[in-house]
Motif scaffolding. Structure first.
Motif, PDB file in Angstrom:
ATOM      1  N   THR A 109     -11.446 -16.950 -35.949  1.00 35.25           N
ATOM      2  CA  THR A 109     -11.242 -15.592 -36.464  1.00 35.25           C
ATOM      3  C   THR A 109     -10.110 -14.873 -35.755  1.00 35.25           C
ATOM      4  OG1 THR A 109     -13.571 -15.379 -37.073  1.00 35.25           O
ATOM      5  CG2 THR A 109     -12.331 -13.332 -36.798  1.00 35.25           C
ATOM      6  N   TRP A 110     -10.079 -14.962 -34.428  1.00 45.79           N
ATOM      7  CA  TRP A 110      -9.198 -14.095 -33.668  1.00 45.79           C
ATOM      8  C   TRP A 110      -7.919 -14.745 -33.153  1.00 45.79           C
ATOM      9  CZ3 TRP A 110      -9.960  -9.296 -34.502  1.00 45.79           C
ATOM     10  CH2 TRP A 110     -11.249  -8.817 -34.740  1.00 45.79           C
ATOM     11  N   LEU A 111      -7.967 -16.014 -32.785  1.00 48.77           N
ATOM     12  CA  LEU A 111      -6.776 -16.625 -32.193  1.00 48.77           C
ATOM     13  C   LEU A 111      -5.578 -16.668 -33.156  1.00 48.77           C
ATOM     14  CD1 LEU A 111      -8.264 -19.487 -29.978  1.00 48.77           C
ATOM     15  CD2 LEU A 111      -7.520 -17.194 -29.289  1.00 48.77           C
ATOM     16  N   PRO A 112      -5.758 -17.018 -34.437  1.00 49.23           N
ATOM     17  CA  PRO A 112      -4.601 -16.980 -35.338  1.00 49.23           C
ATOM     18  C   PRO A 112      -4.002 -15.585 -35.492  1.00 49.23           C
ATOM     19  CG  PRO A 112      -6.349 -18.327 -36.276  1.00 49.23           C
ATOM     20  CD  PRO A 112      -6.937 -17.624 -35.092  1.00 49.23           C
ATOM     21  N   ALA A 113      -4.859 -14.566 -35.525  1.00 43.80           N
ATOM     22  CA  ALA A 113      -4.360 -13.195 -35.649  1.00 43.80           C
ATOM     23  C   ALA A 113      -3.577 -12.786 -34.408  1.00 43.80           C
ATOM     24  CB  ALA A 113      -5.529 -12.233 -35.877  1.00 43.80           C
ATOM     25  N   ILE A 114      -4.055 -13.192 -33.240  1.00 51.10           N
ATOM     26  CA  ILE A 114      -3.344 -12.888 -31.999  1.00 51.10           C
ATOM     27  C   ILE A 114      -2.014 -13.628 -31.963  1.00 51.10           C
ATOM     28  CG2 ILE A 114      -3.404 -13.176 -29.485  1.00 51.10           C
ATOM     29  CD1 ILE A 114      -6.497 -12.846 -29.716  1.00 51.10           C
ATOM     30  N   ALA A 115      -2.028 -14.904 -32.316  1.00 50.56           N
ATOM     31  CA  ALA A 115      -0.805 -15.705 -32.293  1.00 50.56           C
ATOM     32  C   ALA A 115       0.251 -15.159 -33.240  1.00 50.56           C
ATOM     33  CB  ALA A 115      -1.131 -17.156 -32.647  1.00 50.56           C
ATOM     34  N   ALA A 116      -0.193 -14.599 -34.365  1.00 53.18           N
ATOM     35  CA  ALA A 116       0.740 -14.046 -35.350  1.00 53.18           C
ATOM     36  C   ALA A 116       1.235 -12.656 -34.972  1.00 53.18           C
ATOM     37  CB  ALA A 116       0.067 -14.003 -36.720  1.00 53.18           C
ATOM     38  N   GLY A 117       0.653 -12.060 -33.957  1.00 48.86           N
ATOM     39  CA  GLY A 117       1.056 -10.719 -33.553  1.00 48.86           C
ATOM     40  C   GLY A 117       0.352  -9.623 -34.316  1.00 48.86           C
ATOM     41  N   ASP A 118      -0.719  -9.974 -35.039  1.00 47.31           N
ATOM     42  CA  ASP A 118      -1.461  -8.980 -35.818  1.00 47.31           C
ATOM     43  C   ASP A 118      -2.614  -8.364 -35.041  1.00 47.31           C
ATOM     44  OD1 ASP A 118       0.144  -9.488 -38.037  1.00 47.31           O
ATOM     45  OD2 ASP A 118      -1.142 -11.135 -38.701  1.00 47.31           O
ATOM     46  N   CYS A 119      -2.883  -8.883 -33.870  1.00 42.93           N
ATOM     47  CA  CYS A 119      -3.984  -8.379 -33.050  1.00 42.93           C
ATOM     48  C   CYS A 119      -3.572  -8.407 -31.583  1.00 42.93           C
ATOM     49  CB  CYS A 119      -5.237  -9.231 -33.260  1.00 42.93           C
ATOM     50  SG  CYS A 119      -6.608  -8.821 -32.149  1.00 42.93           S
ATOM     51  N   LEU A 120      -3.696  -7.278 -30.915  1.00 36.39           N
ATOM     52  CA  LEU A 120      -3.455  -7.208 -29.476  1.00 36.39           C
ATOM     53  C   LEU A 120      -4.806  -7.100 -28.765  1.00 36.39           C
ATOM     54  CD1 LEU A 120      -0.367  -4.826 -29.174  1.00 36.39           C
ATOM     55  CD2 LEU A 120      -0.470  -7.228 -28.532  1.00 36.39           C
ATOM     56  N   PRO A 121      -5.160  -8.113 -27.966  1.00 39.91           N
ATOM     57  CA  PRO A 121      -6.449  -8.097 -27.281  1.00 39.91           C
ATOM     58  C   PRO A 121      -6.340  -7.506 -25.871  1.00 39.91           C
ATOM     59  CG  PRO A 121      -5.486 -10.252 -27.056  1.00 39.91           C
ATOM     60  CD  PRO A 121      -4.476  -9.408 -27.809  1.00 39.91           C
ATOM     61  N   THR A 122      -7.467  -7.075 -25.337  1.00 41.63           N
ATOM     62  CA  THR A 122      -7.524  -6.576 -23.961  1.00 41.63           C
ATOM     63  C   THR A 122      -8.740  -7.183 -23.274  1.00 41.63           C
ATOM     64  OG1 THR A 122      -9.038  -4.681 -24.196  1.00 41.63           O
ATOM     65  CG2 THR A 122      -6.744  -4.346 -24.895  1.00 41.63           C
ATOM     66  N   ILE A 123      -8.863  -6.892 -21.998  1.00 36.81           N
ATOM     67  CA  ILE A 123     -10.119  -7.159 -21.294  1.00 36.81           C
ATOM     68  C   ILE A 123     -10.445  -5.923 -20.466  1.00 36.81           C
ATOM     69  CG2 ILE A 123      -9.072  -8.286 -19.271  1.00 36.81           C
ATOM     70  CD1 ILE A 123     -11.580 -10.197 -19.389  1.00 36.81           C
ATOM     71  N   ALA A 124     -11.724  -5.516 -20.507  1.00 30.93           N
ATOM     72  CA  ALA A 124     -12.152  -4.282 -19.843  1.00 30.93           C
ATOM     73  C   ALA A 124     -13.311  -4.593 -18.912  1.00 30.93           C
ATOM     74  CB  ALA A 124     -12.566  -3.245 -20.885  1.00 30.93           C
ATOM     75  N   VAL A 125     -13.065  -4.460 -17.623  1.00 30.58           N
ATOM     76  CA  VAL A 125     -14.071  -4.779 -16.613  1.00 30.58           C
ATOM     77  C   VAL A 125     -14.279  -3.605 -15.651  1.00 30.58           C
ATOM     78  CG1 VAL A 125     -14.705  -6.331 -14.717  1.00 30.58           C
ATOM     79  CG2 VAL A 125     -13.530  -7.253 -16.741  1.00 30.58           C
ATOM     80  N   THR A 126     -13.190  -3.025 -15.172  1.00 29.79           N
ATOM     81  CA  THR A 126     -13.231  -2.046 -14.081  1.00 29.79           C
ATOM     82  C   THR A 126     -13.854  -0.724 -14.511  1.00 29.79           C
ATOM     83  OG1 THR A 126     -11.209  -3.043 -13.207  1.00 29.79           O
ATOM     84  CG2 THR A 126     -11.820  -0.878 -12.348  1.00 29.79           C
ATOM     85  N   GLU A 127     -14.617  -0.132 -13.585  1.00 32.23           N
ATOM     86  CA  GLU A 127     -15.183   1.197 -13.795  1.00 32.23           C
ATOM     87  C   GLU A 127     -14.785   2.103 -12.641  1.00 32.23           C
ATOM     88  OE1 GLU A 127     -19.371   0.996 -14.589  1.00 32.23           O
ATOM     89  OE2 GLU A 127     -19.122  -0.518 -16.167  1.00 32.23           O
ATOM     90  N   GLU A 128     -14.759   3.377 -12.919  1.00 31.94           N
ATOM     91  CA  GLU A 128     -14.235   4.346 -11.946  1.00 31.94           C
ATOM     92  C   GLU A 128     -14.970   4.295 -10.612  1.00 31.94           C
ATOM     93  OE1 GLU A 128     -13.244   9.154 -11.581  1.00 31.94           O
ATOM     94  OE2 GLU A 128     -14.250   8.346 -13.367  1.00 31.94           O
ATOM     95  N   HIS A 129     -16.275   4.176 -10.645  1.00 27.23           N
ATOM     96  CA  HIS A 129     -17.050   4.289  -9.405  1.00 27.23           C
ATOM     97  C   HIS A 129     -17.346   2.947  -8.745  1.00 27.23           C
ATOM     98  CE1 HIS A 129     -17.511   8.550 -10.043  1.00 27.23           C
ATOM     99  NE2 HIS A 129     -17.985   8.340 -11.254  1.00 27.23           N
TER     100      HIS A 129
END
Length: 399
Positions: A109-129
């Protein structure tokens, strides 16, 4: 030294990225620095070149060229714009979690869209405290039938405001086995963004806050099993975060040497180029030496990763050397430019500001040193590169 690691495909890729950076990116630097606004259009333009898919296999529409090629792409973009180098490196973190923990359906679902530049993924781990203390996070996901309901906030998320698909690590239980990861589309109800805040450097790049307020996510969006969240966070940081940030620092470092060399050639003192003065030559020689050593460490680490060999320590060391070397050379560059370096008509002060942004993510230099000491003492707890790198064997480690 470059020839030892690089194939013709790597050399051609460098030429392509440099040509793009010198035209499409360099023309926008002044506007980026003046407005400090998130570069939505430029980020999309870069993604459409296919470079976010450099480590994605051909079966999913990617380039399949591996981590050395990824390093070259980020390095060449960061040489012109640290912000856009950071944009690509942050997107690659989003790729990592799907490559290593996504099931077949998620990858299709997602890798072809990312490879084509149609989806920019992120990763979210850090929290303020909790900061870099991953186990101290408090954002939660609670199972509700076929869904999970997410609540909490994440900060310092690279590509926060341009991302389409956020990989979010939250707490589903207690302790180290109580973290799980989810793919959250940016248009889901209950998801929102904090206001974009400008910072010291990397103008044009967004690294902001994600807010989850009873955000309902289907269970099929979970990455791996419940309890895999810590592995998602650590592996993404070690196998992608550290080498990616290494590449950003390397690009900035290259720009510092080039700009300083040009400055001491065009400026004259006592009827001769400034570069003829012995103190200037010594500082510039030191910068060049650091750059060469830093590039060797960077390329060696990712080349080893491409080969599927254990290299966690090499990745840590590469980040340590490249960040510290870039910061040291930035100071030398400012010393050589003297008062001229304080004005905005020369880019050296931008390089200095941007370099400081690479220090903390994926572990400060002290963190790298502590982990390297554990390798020296024989107390390191396994290697992520040994566990996961062979799964994504590079297609193009070719003679």
């Amino acid at each position: 030294m470059d020839a030892y690691f690089m194939t013709e495909r790597h050399e051609q890729l460098r030429k392509e990225v440099r040509a793009f950076a010198e035209t499409e990116v360099r023309l926008r630097i002044a506007e980026m620095e003046t407005s400090r606004a998130v570069q939505y259009d430029l980020s999309r333009l870069i993604a459409r070149q296919g470079w976010i898919g450099v480590t994605i296999g051909a079966e999913h529409g990617g380039m399949g060229l591996g981590h050395l090629a990824k390093t070259i792409i980020i390095e060449e973009l960061a040489r012109v714009s640290g912000a856009m180098g950071a944009m690509v490196q942050a997107s690659q973190l989003g790729v990592a979690k799907i490559l290593h923990f996504g099931n077949a359906e998620q990858q299709a679902t997602w890798l072809p869209a990312i490879a084509a530049g149609d989806c920019l993924p992120t990763i979210a781990v850090t929290e303020e405290h909790s900061g870099g203390h991953v186990l101290g996070m408090s954002a939660t996901a609670e199972r509700d039938g076929a869904d999970y309901v997410l609540n909490g906030r994440k900060v310092f998320v690279g590509n926060s405001h341009v991302g389409d698909l956020h990989g979010v690590v939250v707490r589903t239980g207690a302790g180290s086995k109580g973290l799980s990861a989810f793919l959250v589309e940016a248009d889901r109800p209950g998801f929102s963004l904090g206001a974009h805040r400008t910072a010291m450097g990397l103008h044009g790049f967004s690294f902001g806050e994600l807010i989850f307020d009873n955000c309902r996510v289907p269970a099929v969006n979970r990455l791996g099993a419940e309890g895999d969240g810590l592995a998602v966070a650590y592996s993404s940081s070690i196998l992608y975060g550290r080498p990616n940030l290494t590449a950003v620092a390397l690009g900035i470092h290259q720009a510092l040497v080039e700009e300083t060399s040009a400055y001491v050639t065009e400026r004259h003192r006592y009827g001769k180029p400034l570069g003829d003065l012995l103190p200037i030559k010594l500082k510039l020689g030191q910068m060049q030496s650091r750059l060469m050593t830093a590039r060797l460490a960077a390329y060696h680490a990712v080349h080893t990763l491409d080969l599927g060999l254990p290299c966690d320590a090499e990745l840590m060391n590469a980040k340590l050397i490249n960040v510290e070397s870039a910061l040291d050379s930035a100071r030398n560059a400012m010393e050589i430019h003297a008062a001229a370096g304080l004005y905005l008509d020369r880019p050296v002060e931008r390089y200095l500001r941007d370099a400081h942004h690479i220090f903390a993510p994926a572990g400060t230099s002290d963190v790298q040193l502590i982990r390297l000491a554990e390798f020296a003492l024989g107390t390191a707890k396994g290697q992520w590169s040994q566990r996961l790198a062979p799964r994504a064997a590079v297609e193009a480690v070719l003679p």
